[in-house]
Design a protein around this motif. Structure first.
Motif, PDB file in Angstrom:
ATOM      1  N   PRO A   1     -14.332  -2.521   9.076  1.00 45.23           N
ATOM      2  CA  PRO A   1     -15.415  -3.443   9.492  1.00 45.23           C
ATOM      3  C   PRO A   1     -14.804  -5.045   9.405  1.00 45.23           C
ATOM      4  O   PRO A   1     -15.613  -5.920   9.421  1.00 45.23           O
ATOM      5  N   LEU A   2     -13.561  -5.083   9.470  1.00 43.81           N
ATOM      6  CA  LEU A   2     -12.966  -6.669   9.574  1.00 43.81           C
ATOM      7  C   LEU A   2     -11.898  -6.617  10.668  1.00 43.81           C
ATOM      8  O   LEU A   2     -11.614  -5.642  11.073  1.00 43.81           O
ATOM      9  N   PRO A   3     -11.345  -7.868  11.122  1.00 39.78           N
ATOM     10  CA  PRO A   3     -10.333  -7.873  12.167  1.00 39.78           C
ATOM     11  C   PRO A   3      -9.007  -7.563  11.499  1.00 39.78           C
ATOM     12  O   PRO A   3      -8.779  -7.709  10.358  1.00 39.78           O
ATOM     13  N   GLY A   4      -8.106  -7.249  12.288  1.00 39.69           N
ATOM     14  CA  GLY A   4      -6.811  -7.222  11.983  1.00 39.69           C
ATOM     15  C   GLY A   4      -6.345  -5.599  11.168  1.00 39.69           C
ATOM     16  O   GLY A   4      -7.270  -4.824  11.440  1.00 39.69           O
ATOM     17  N   GLU A   5      -5.456  -5.568  10.417  1.00 43.06           N
ATOM     18  CA  GLU A   5      -4.976  -4.162   9.921  1.00 43.06           C
ATOM     19  C   GLU A   5      -6.024  -4.048   8.562  1.00 43.06           C
ATOM     20  O   GLU A   5      -5.730  -4.892   7.692  1.00 43.06           O
ATOM     21  N   THR A   6      -6.704  -3.195   8.625  1.00 45.23           N
ATOM     22  CA  THR A   6      -7.626  -3.229   7.330  1.00 45.23           C
ATOM     23  C   THR A   6      -7.237  -1.851   6.457  1.00 45.23           C
ATOM     24  O   THR A   6      -6.703  -0.965   6.534  1.00 45.23           O
ATOM     25  N   TYR A   7      -7.573  -2.481   5.218  1.00 48.06           N
ATOM     26  CA  TYR A   7      -7.359  -1.403   4.009  1.00 48.06           C
ATOM     27  C   TYR A   7      -8.514  -1.363   2.921  1.00 48.06           C
ATOM     28  O   TYR A   7      -9.501  -2.272   3.111  1.00 48.06           O
ATOM     29  N   ARG A   8      -8.477  -0.560   2.030  1.00 43.24           N
ATOM     30  CA  ARG A   8      -9.470  -0.438   0.920  1.00 43.24           C
ATOM     31  C   ARG A   8      -8.689  -0.635  -0.377  1.00 43.24           C
ATOM     32  O   ARG A   8      -7.968   0.019  -0.518  1.00 43.24           O
TER      33      ARG A   8
ATOM     34  N   GLY B   1     -10.291  -5.112   2.816  1.00 41.69           N
ATOM     35  CA  GLY B   1      -9.420  -6.228   3.029  1.00 41.69           C
ATOM     36  C   GLY B   1      -8.796  -6.325   4.319  1.00 41.69           C
ATOM     37  O   GLY B   1      -8.358  -5.301   4.685  1.00 41.69           O
ATOM     38  N   SER B   2      -8.311  -7.511   4.905  1.00 44.86           N
ATOM     39  CA  SER B   2      -7.420  -7.494   6.073  1.00 44.86           C
ATOM     40  C   SER B   2      -6.045  -7.958   5.732  1.00 44.86           C
ATOM     41  O   SER B   2      -5.912  -8.869   4.729  1.00 44.86           O
ATOM     42  N   ARG B   3      -5.223  -7.366   6.073  1.00 47.53           N
ATOM     43  CA  ARG B   3      -3.804  -7.582   5.491  1.00 47.53           C
ATOM     44  C   ARG B   3      -3.460  -8.889   6.145  1.00 47.53           C
ATOM     45  O   ARG B   3      -3.457  -9.292   7.290  1.00 47.53           O
ATOM     46  N   LEU B   4      -2.902  -9.971   5.110  1.00 49.06           N
ATOM     47  CA  LEU B   4      -2.295 -11.181   5.741  1.00 49.06           C
ATOM     48  C   LEU B   4      -0.689 -10.953   5.377  1.00 49.06           C
ATOM     49  O   LEU B   4      -0.349 -11.077   4.146  1.00 49.06           O
ATOM     50  N   GLY B   5       0.218 -11.219   6.433  1.00 53.88           N
ATOM     51  CA  GLY B   5       1.447 -10.747   6.296  1.00 53.88           C
ATOM     52  C   GLY B   5       1.987  -9.449   6.082  1.00 53.88           C
ATOM     53  O   GLY B   5       1.075  -8.511   6.222  1.00 53.88           O
TER      54      GLY B   5
END
Length: 541
Positions: free
Chosen positions: A199-206, A275-279
């Motif tokens: 439910p977030l933009p970009g590449e999502t993780y838990r 969470g959305s991956r940053l980098g």
């Protein structure tokens, strides 16, 4: 009653601080000075000082559950905390500089504002600082930057856990350290499992794991480090999801701290947290390093604010108190102490604003190395400096009503936060040995005053020789790291004062700190420096 010192209120913290005022004018221009003037007046007011007292005296309270047993994981703050935050955000002290044109002086203006407002109360400066710093990392990802930067740069303080799309402004935090590792974030065990379509933009993780120190847990978004399949990775973790539901973010307890009482520092459990991956995966430290650098700069600025407030309170007391037949400020030994303290505060101020100017000017190498040097040295000098200022008031300094007791509790924090002394010293060793361009940038800055002081020239040559001879693989280099960092930091402070401060200030600093014409305690300046004391103290406010 007679011989009583009036309250330290009704001051104008910008007008009274010559070194700060001159630095802003030099590196950001008269427009920035005009914009900061109302903040300087408010910071010294009775109203601001009272809100600071109330915020510090009424620590935040954790509410894990509501009346029906549902987890809410919220922190309640005293109204004075919100008053302080509203003014800080309203003054543009958060992420705004990252959204304006480079070279505009925005970082210098913001740095000076952070110094002014941190003098009021240090605890709420933590979320303000992290929000500023988050902008430095988020600007590198267009999708996440477009989503978060406008809210983080907003001048509207909008408290409460709601989706960012429903807020006029947002605050950021960070979650890096864990129980088993502390500063060794590569030992983190929090796991991040790729989960496409979240439910977030970009590449999502838990994310699943814990964070041992998570300050300001009521922030809207956090930059968090966790172990993805490709290694340690940085993630953008909001507290609220777009549908209005809350992300899993369990607050286990709040820390009972030495100081910084108004700020909520928490322990957090993540359990399937989105969470959305940053980098890139495995590049978490590299991704978040800009944020760390920005918060370290604020450690320098925050410590500068603590120093400045301590010496200003000491001078104020000395000007209004008599002892043994004369004003304290006219007593020769007290003048030695006050002048010595004022030299320390001015050197910290000019260094902090010069580093902010390096950020404005895109001097990346100088900023990176200079911030590490300043973080080590200025933050280390704060505790003994505040202790000496407190002693200028005698027993009156030791009681809470005079403000110095709170400053003393706050003094060690910035030396610990974002890497304690050893971490920063070793970062300097790595920088000068693995990134030679950073040492070249520092050398260029130090050589701006070449030939103006034989003592300083000799010190600079010695410090640079020590740095160039470092072998990062040897135990000797690590063992002696602090002495090298001290030498470089003093060289930088002295060079900046020679460039920009009045002759008596620069000469006294070089003579005492570089030439060794002082003892081991504050107030042990060589008698030959007595003539400079008046002008040095006058600039202290």
């Amino acid at each position: 009653m007679t011989n009583q010192v009036p309250p330290f209120v009704g001051r104008h913290f910008l007008t009274d601080d010559a070194a700060l005022r001159e630095s802003v004018d030099r590196w950001a221009g008269p427009g920035a000075l005009a914009e900061l003037a109302p903040l300087g007046a408010l910071a010294g007011s009775q109203e601001a000082q009272e809100h600071a007292r109330l915020a510090d005296g009424n620590p935040p309270v954790l509410r894990t559950h509501d009346a029906r047993g549902n987890r809410v994981d919220e922190v309640e703050f005293h109204p004075s905390w919100h008053w302080l935050m509203t003014r800080a955000v309203g003054a543009g002290l958060t992420a705004e500089p990252w959204t304006v044109s480079p070279g505009s002086g925005a970082h210098v203006r913001r740095a000076a504002g952070f110094v002014l407002w941190s003098r009021v109360e240090a605890g709420h400066g933590c979320p303000v600082s992290m929000t500023y710093a988050a902008g430095s990392a988020l600007r590198h990802d267009r999708t996440l930057g477009d989503r978060w930067l406008p809210a983080l740069a907003s001048r509207h303080y909008d408290f409460g856990i709601r989706p960012v799309t429903q807020k006029a402004g947002a605050i950021s935090g960070m979650g890096m350290t864990e129980k088993q590792g502390g500063s060794d974030v590569r030992s983190n065990t929090t796991q991040a499992t790729p989960t496409p379509g979240g439910p977030l933009p970009g590449e999502t993780y838990r994310l699943t794991g814990h964070k041992w120190f998570c300050s300001a847990p009521m922030s809207d978004v956090f930059l968090v480090l966790a172990q993805a399949p490709g290694g340690l990775t940085c993630f953008v973790v909001p507290r609220a999801l777009d549908d209005g539901s809350r992300n899993a973010f369990a607050l286990q307890r709040l820390k009972d701290k030495l100081g910084n009482h108004s700020n909520a520092s928490s322990e957090v459990e993540l359990d399937g947290t989105w969470g959305s991956r940053l980098g890139d995966e495995g590049r978490g430290v590299r991704t978040i390093i800009d944020m760390v650098g920005a918060t370290r700069l604020d450690c320098v600025l925050g410590s500068t604010a603590t120093m400045r407030d301590a010496v200003s309170r000491a001078v104020h007391h000395a000007r209004h108190r008599t002892a043994f037949g004369a004003s304290l400020v006219d007593q020769p030994l007290m003048r030695n102490v006050l002048a010595d303290l004022a030299l320390e505060a001015e050197a910290a101020t000019v260094l902090g604003l010069r580093l902010a100017h390096a950020v404005d000017a895109g001097e990346t190498e100088l900023a990176r190395l200079g911030v590490a040097l300043g973080k080590f040295w200025v933050c280390k000098r704060t505790s003994p400096m505040v202790a000496e200022a407190l002693e200028c008031l005698g027993g009156n300094g030791y009681v809470e009503e005079n403000g110095l007791a709170r400053l003393y509790r706050e003094a060690p924090l910035n030396s610990i936060w974002e890497g304690s002394g050893n971490v920063n010293a070793l970062d300097v060793v790595r920088a000068v040995t693995r990134e030679p361009t950073s040492l070249e940038a520092l050398t260029k800055e130090l050589h701006e005053v070449r030939g103006r002081s034989a003592e300083l020239d000799a010190h600079v040559d010695s410090a640079l020789a020590q740095a160039r001879s470092l072998d990062p693989t040897s135990a000797a280099a690590a063992f002696g790291a602090r002495s090298v960092v001290e030498a470089l930091a003093l060289a930088l402070q002295a060079s900046l004062l020679v460039q920009h401060s009045p002759g008596p200030v620069a000469d006294a600093f070089v003579a005492s700190r570089v030439g060794g014409r002082r003892g081991h305690t504050f107030g042990s300046l060589d008698v030959d420096l007595a003539g400079a004391a008046s002008s040095v103290i006058e600039r202290a406010g």
